[in-house]
Design a protein around this motif. Structure first.
Motif, PDB file in Angstrom:
ATOM      1  N   GLU A 119      23.765 -18.410  -7.979  1.00  0.00           N
ATOM      2  CA  GLU A 119      23.040 -17.173  -8.934  1.00  0.00           C
ATOM      3  C   GLU A 119      22.339 -17.701 -10.078  1.00  0.00           C
ATOM      4  OE1 GLU A 119      27.032 -15.358 -10.278  1.00  0.00           O
ATOM      5  OE2 GLU A 119      27.557 -14.837  -9.201  1.00  0.00           O
ATOM      6  N   ALA A 120      22.548 -18.332 -10.751  1.00  0.00           N
ATOM      7  CA  ALA A 120      21.821 -19.540 -11.380  1.00  0.00           C
ATOM      8  C   ALA A 120      20.315 -19.394 -11.227  1.00  0.00           C
ATOM      9  CB  ALA A 120      22.049 -20.664 -12.165  1.00  0.00           C
ATOM     10  N   VAL A 243      28.853 -24.302 -17.316  1.00  0.00           N
ATOM     11  CA  VAL A 243      27.873 -24.946 -16.665  1.00  0.00           C
ATOM     12  C   VAL A 243      26.583 -23.783 -16.109  1.00  0.00           C
ATOM     13  CG1 VAL A 243      26.115 -26.931 -15.370  1.00  0.00           C
ATOM     14  CG2 VAL A 243      28.724 -26.968 -16.176  1.00  0.00           C
ATOM     15  N   SER A 244      27.094 -23.520 -14.704  1.00  0.00           N
ATOM     16  CA  SER A 244      26.410 -22.013 -14.287  1.00  0.00           C
ATOM     17  C   SER A 244      25.999 -21.026 -15.378  1.00  0.00           C
ATOM     18  CB  SER A 244      27.284 -21.699 -13.258  1.00  0.00           C
ATOM     19  OG  SER A 244      28.478 -20.873 -14.038  1.00  0.00           O
ATOM     20  N   SER A 245      26.982 -20.560 -16.543  1.00  0.00           N
ATOM     21  CA  SER A 245      26.337 -20.093 -17.972  1.00  0.00           C
ATOM     22  C   SER A 245      25.865 -19.736 -18.346  1.00  0.00           C
ATOM     23  CB  SER A 245      27.699 -19.269 -18.220  1.00  0.00           C
ATOM     24  OG  SER A 245      27.616 -18.146 -19.172  1.00  0.00           O
ATOM     25  N   TYR A 246      25.452 -21.333 -18.783  1.00  0.00           N
ATOM     26  CA  TYR A 246      24.401 -22.171 -19.332  1.00  0.00           C
ATOM     27  C   TYR A 246      23.045 -22.155 -19.161  1.00  0.00           C
ATOM     28  CZ  TYR A 246      22.200 -26.253 -21.365  1.00  0.00           C
ATOM     29  OH  TYR A 246      21.266 -26.529 -21.323  1.00  0.00           O
ATOM     30  N   VAL A 247      23.156 -23.446 -17.960  1.00  0.00           N
ATOM     31  CA  VAL A 247      21.778 -22.760 -16.923  1.00  0.00           C
ATOM     32  C   VAL A 247      21.384 -21.032 -17.043  1.00  0.00           C
ATOM     33  CG1 VAL A 247      20.916 -22.644 -14.911  1.00  0.00           C
ATOM     34  CG2 VAL A 247      22.568 -24.636 -15.336  1.00  0.00           C
ATOM     35  N   LYS A 248      21.932 -19.941 -17.018  1.00  0.00           N
ATOM     36  CA  LYS A 248      21.414 -19.284 -17.132  1.00  0.00           C
ATOM     37  C   LYS A 248      21.244 -18.353 -18.792  1.00  0.00           C
ATOM     38  CE  LYS A 248      25.192 -17.493 -14.609  1.00  0.00           C
ATOM     39  NZ  LYS A 248      26.343 -16.687 -14.367  1.00  0.00           N
ATOM     40  N   SER A 249      22.147 -18.488 -19.486  1.00  0.00           N
ATOM     41  CA  SER A 249      21.226 -18.399 -20.888  1.00  0.00           C
ATOM     42  C   SER A 249      20.051 -18.677 -20.959  1.00  0.00           C
ATOM     43  CB  SER A 249      22.446 -18.800 -21.062  1.00  0.00           C
ATOM     44  OG  SER A 249      23.961 -17.949 -21.437  1.00  0.00           O
ATOM     45  N   ILE A 250      19.729 -20.568 -20.766  1.00  0.00           N
ATOM     46  CA  ILE A 250      18.873 -20.876 -21.050  1.00  0.00           C
ATOM     47  C   ILE A 250      17.670 -20.320 -20.277  1.00  0.00           C
ATOM     48  CG2 ILE A 250      17.609 -23.650 -20.576  1.00  0.00           C
ATOM     49  CD1 ILE A 250      19.351 -22.977 -23.097  1.00  0.00           C
ATOM     50  N   VAL A 251      17.813 -19.826 -19.024  1.00  0.00           N
ATOM     51  CA  VAL A 251      16.823 -19.330 -18.160  1.00  0.00           C
ATOM     52  C   VAL A 251      16.683 -17.959 -19.253  1.00  0.00           C
ATOM     53  CG1 VAL A 251      16.663 -18.151 -16.574  1.00  0.00           C
ATOM     54  CG2 VAL A 251      17.449 -20.023 -16.375  1.00  0.00           C
ATOM     55  N   ILE A 252      17.199 -17.289 -19.770  1.00  0.00           N
ATOM     56  CA  ILE A 252      17.087 -16.004 -20.024  1.00  0.00           C
ATOM     57  C   ILE A 252      16.808 -16.056 -21.666  1.00  0.00           C
ATOM     58  CG2 ILE A 252      18.518 -13.712 -21.149  1.00  0.00           C
ATOM     59  CD1 ILE A 252      18.235 -13.117 -18.060  1.00  0.00           C
ATOM     60  N   ASP A 253      16.637 -17.028 -22.721  1.00  0.00           N
ATOM     61  CA  ASP A 253      16.494 -17.427 -23.460  1.00  0.00           C
ATOM     62  C   ASP A 253      14.756 -17.871 -23.559  1.00  0.00           C
ATOM     63  OD1 ASP A 253      18.650 -17.397 -25.165  1.00  0.00           O
ATOM     64  OD2 ASP A 253      19.104 -18.822 -25.384  1.00  0.00           O
ATOM     65  N   HIS A 254      14.392 -18.477 -22.890  1.00  0.00           N
ATOM     66  CA  HIS A 254      13.055 -18.716 -22.383  1.00  0.00           C
ATOM     67  C   HIS A 254      12.283 -17.485 -22.186  1.00  0.00           C
ATOM     68  CE1 HIS A 254       9.578 -19.887 -19.810  1.00  0.00           C
ATOM     69  NE2 HIS A 254       9.557 -21.510 -21.209  1.00  0.00           N
ATOM     70  N   GLY A 291      28.196  -3.738 -10.763  1.00  0.00           N
ATOM     71  CA  GLY A 291      26.639  -3.729 -11.115  1.00  0.00           C
ATOM     72  C   GLY A 291      25.391  -4.075 -11.716  1.00  0.00           C
ATOM     73  N   CYS A 292      26.396  -5.224 -12.041  1.00  0.00           N
ATOM     74  CA  CYS A 292      25.774  -6.361 -12.850  1.00  0.00           C
ATOM     75  C   CYS A 292      25.285  -7.919 -10.981  1.00  0.00           C
ATOM     76  CB  CYS A 292      26.122  -7.541 -13.497  1.00  0.00           C
ATOM     77  SG  CYS A 292      26.409  -6.163 -14.853  1.00  0.00           S
ATOM     78  N   THR A 293      23.861  -7.851 -11.039  1.00  0.00           N
ATOM     79  CA  THR A 293      23.956  -9.384 -10.102  1.00  0.00           C
ATOM     80  C   THR A 293      24.665 -10.957 -10.686  1.00  0.00           C
ATOM     81  OG1 THR A 293      21.870  -9.755 -11.097  1.00  0.00           O
ATOM     82  CG2 THR A 293      21.386  -8.424  -9.227  1.00  0.00           C
ATOM     83  N   THR A 294      24.576 -10.594 -11.952  1.00  0.00           N
ATOM     84  CA  THR A 294      25.655 -11.996 -12.949  1.00  0.00           C
ATOM     85  C   THR A 294      25.573 -12.240 -14.179  1.00  0.00           C
ATOM     86  OG1 THR A 294      25.189 -14.693 -12.741  1.00  0.00           O
ATOM     87  CG2 THR A 294      23.188 -13.040 -13.447  1.00  0.00           C
ATOM     88  N   THR A 295      26.479 -12.969 -14.236  1.00  0.00           N
ATOM     89  CA  THR A 295      26.876 -12.462 -16.154  1.00  0.00           C
ATOM     90  C   THR A 295      26.490 -14.119 -16.625  1.00  0.00           C
ATOM     91  OG1 THR A 295      29.296 -12.636 -16.338  1.00  0.00           O
ATOM     92  CG2 THR A 295      28.649 -11.135 -15.880  1.00  0.00           C
ATOM     93  N   ALA A 296      26.477 -14.160 -17.713  1.00  0.00           N
ATOM     94  CA  ALA A 296      26.030 -15.271 -18.713  1.00  0.00           C
ATOM     95  C   ALA A 296      27.038 -15.110 -20.356  1.00  0.00           C
ATOM     96  CB  ALA A 296      25.025 -15.494 -19.001  1.00  0.00           C
ATOM     97  N   SER A 297      27.533 -15.606 -20.473  1.00  0.00           N
ATOM     98  CA  SER A 297      28.982 -16.150 -21.887  1.00  0.00           C
ATOM     99  C   SER A 297      28.653 -17.392 -22.703  1.00  0.00           C
ATOM    100  CB  SER A 297      29.735 -15.485 -21.273  1.00  0.00           C
ATOM    101  OG  SER A 297      30.180 -14.355 -20.001  1.00  0.00           O
TER     102      SER A 297
END
Length: 377
Positions: A119-120, A243-254, A291-297
């Motif tokens: 997902e990430a 860990v996976s939520s961290y990766v997705k959050s950083i990708v979205i932040d960038h 309805g979501c492809t993935t989430t990050a918290s």
């Protein structure tokens, strides 16, 4: 997963294994496996044990057979393909690998699932940060000296160590991890970029209550803004649910810092529509949202929980997400809908008219009542 100085010798041995004596009589047991589905029913441990017994059993599992097994595993393992299009998310440079590397690739593929990191990876692909499928090489596999070391790490962290260098933020910066003794850094090998894997959290902390051993919480201060680039936040660290939520959050932040983002925002009673928003915020951060492809918290030291709900997949020509944050005043949350969808011109200023595809995706997640508050007022 072997030391680099052993690789050349091992590859030579692998090539010799690929050229058995043509006059050697094959044991009848060979025909139980070769060309049959039975081969795929053996576990990786079964293969390793059989290879150790004797030479003729070892020759059942030469590079050709292991490549076939790897191809089969990549096609059948959950999480390695997109649900919608079926496109592969992860593959290996298997034609350049000998037997030892192929066995390592099988271990990486078959020992535990790839759903979280896939997902990430897919989100990073959406955001233009990696090419899909990610192609792992022997160099990526050698980040671990052996199977024991690989299995000793939380599974998703082990995946990140291999996949991270393929997530490219530009200017020579990737999601690489750096080891300094017991210290782990991400993105840049500098002070302030340290990660704490599985940080100490109080028993009543939601990320402790929903902790997953294979994908534990992460704490760090890394952030990105266009004016400063990658830097350490001086305000407060973030605790990520995994860990996976961290990766997705950083990708979205960038992505948010490097693209023009259009959004609409409201402060909404969290108990509206049978506690719909409250449920999204307080439920396990690992629970999928319809309805979501993935989430990050994540959660800052202010105690307020944040959750991003990704609305798009790599099949969309834009990226859109919902961002929900607990408010400082009782029983309310702040809700944003963010998108890079090109705006429709000549339709007025309403978000729902200018960004109809994003609005349609968000309505599925938010339901009619909350969507009316967010889009129709």
């Amino acid at each position: 997963m072997q030391h680099n100085h052993q690789q050349a010798d091992q590859q030579q041995a692998d090539q010799q294994q690929e050229q058995p004596d043509q006059n050697q009589e094959q044991h009848p047991f060979v025909y139980i496996f070769v060309g049959r589905r039975t081969f795929y029913l053996l576990s990786l441990n079964d293969i390793l044990r059989l290879r150790k017994i004797c030479r003729w059993l070892r020759e059942l599992f030469r590079a050709l057979q292991l490549r076939q097994r790897l191809s089969h595993s990549l096609c059948t393992q959950a999480g390695l393909r997109r649900t919608a299009s079926g496109q592969q998310l992860l593959t290996f440079d298997e034609q350049q690998m000998g037997v030892s590397d192929l066995l390592a690739a099988l271990c990486v593929t078959e020992e535990g699932g790839w759903r979280e990191m896939s997902e990430a990876v897919e989100l990073a692909g959406q955001c233009g940060r990696c090419q899909l499928p990610v192609r792992l090489t022997a160099t990526d596999l050698h980040r671990y000296p052996n199977k024991t070391a690989y299995l000793a790490d939380p599974r998703v962290l082990a995946h990140l160590k291999m996949v991270g260098p393929h997530i490219d933020f530009g200017n020579g910066v990737t999601f690489q991890l750096f080891h300094h003794g017991n210290t782990l850094r991400a993105i840049k090998d500098q002070e302030g970029f340290e990660l704490t894997i599985d940080p100490p959290l109080p028993p009543n902390h939601p990320y402790q209550q929903h902790r997953q051993q294979h994908d534990p919480p992460v704490r760090n201060r890394i952030t990105f803004v266009l004016a400063l680039g990658w830097h350490m936040s001086l305000s407060r660290p973030r605790d990520y649910s995994s860990v996976s939520s961290y990766v997705k959050s950083i990708v979205i932040d960038h992505f948010r810092g490097t693209h023009q983002i259009n959004f609409t925002r409201r402060t909404i009673d969290r108990n509206v529509d049978n506690n719909r928003l409250d449920t999204i915020v307080i439920q396990s951060p690992h629970t999928p949202v319809e309805g979501c492809t993935t989430t990050a918290s994540y959660r800052c030291t202010d105690g307020f929980r944040r959750r991003r709900l990704i609305l798009t997949d790599a099949g969309h020509p834009f990226v859109a997400w919902i961002y929900i944050m607990e408010a400082s005043f009782h029983n309310f949350v702040h809700a944003w809908v963010c998108t890079t969808e090109p705006a429709v011109s000549g339709v007025g200023d309403a978000f729902k008219d200018r960004f109809p595809q994003t609005t349609r995706l968000a309505r599925v997640v938010l339901g009619a009542i909350i969507s009316a508050i967010l889009f129709d007022r």
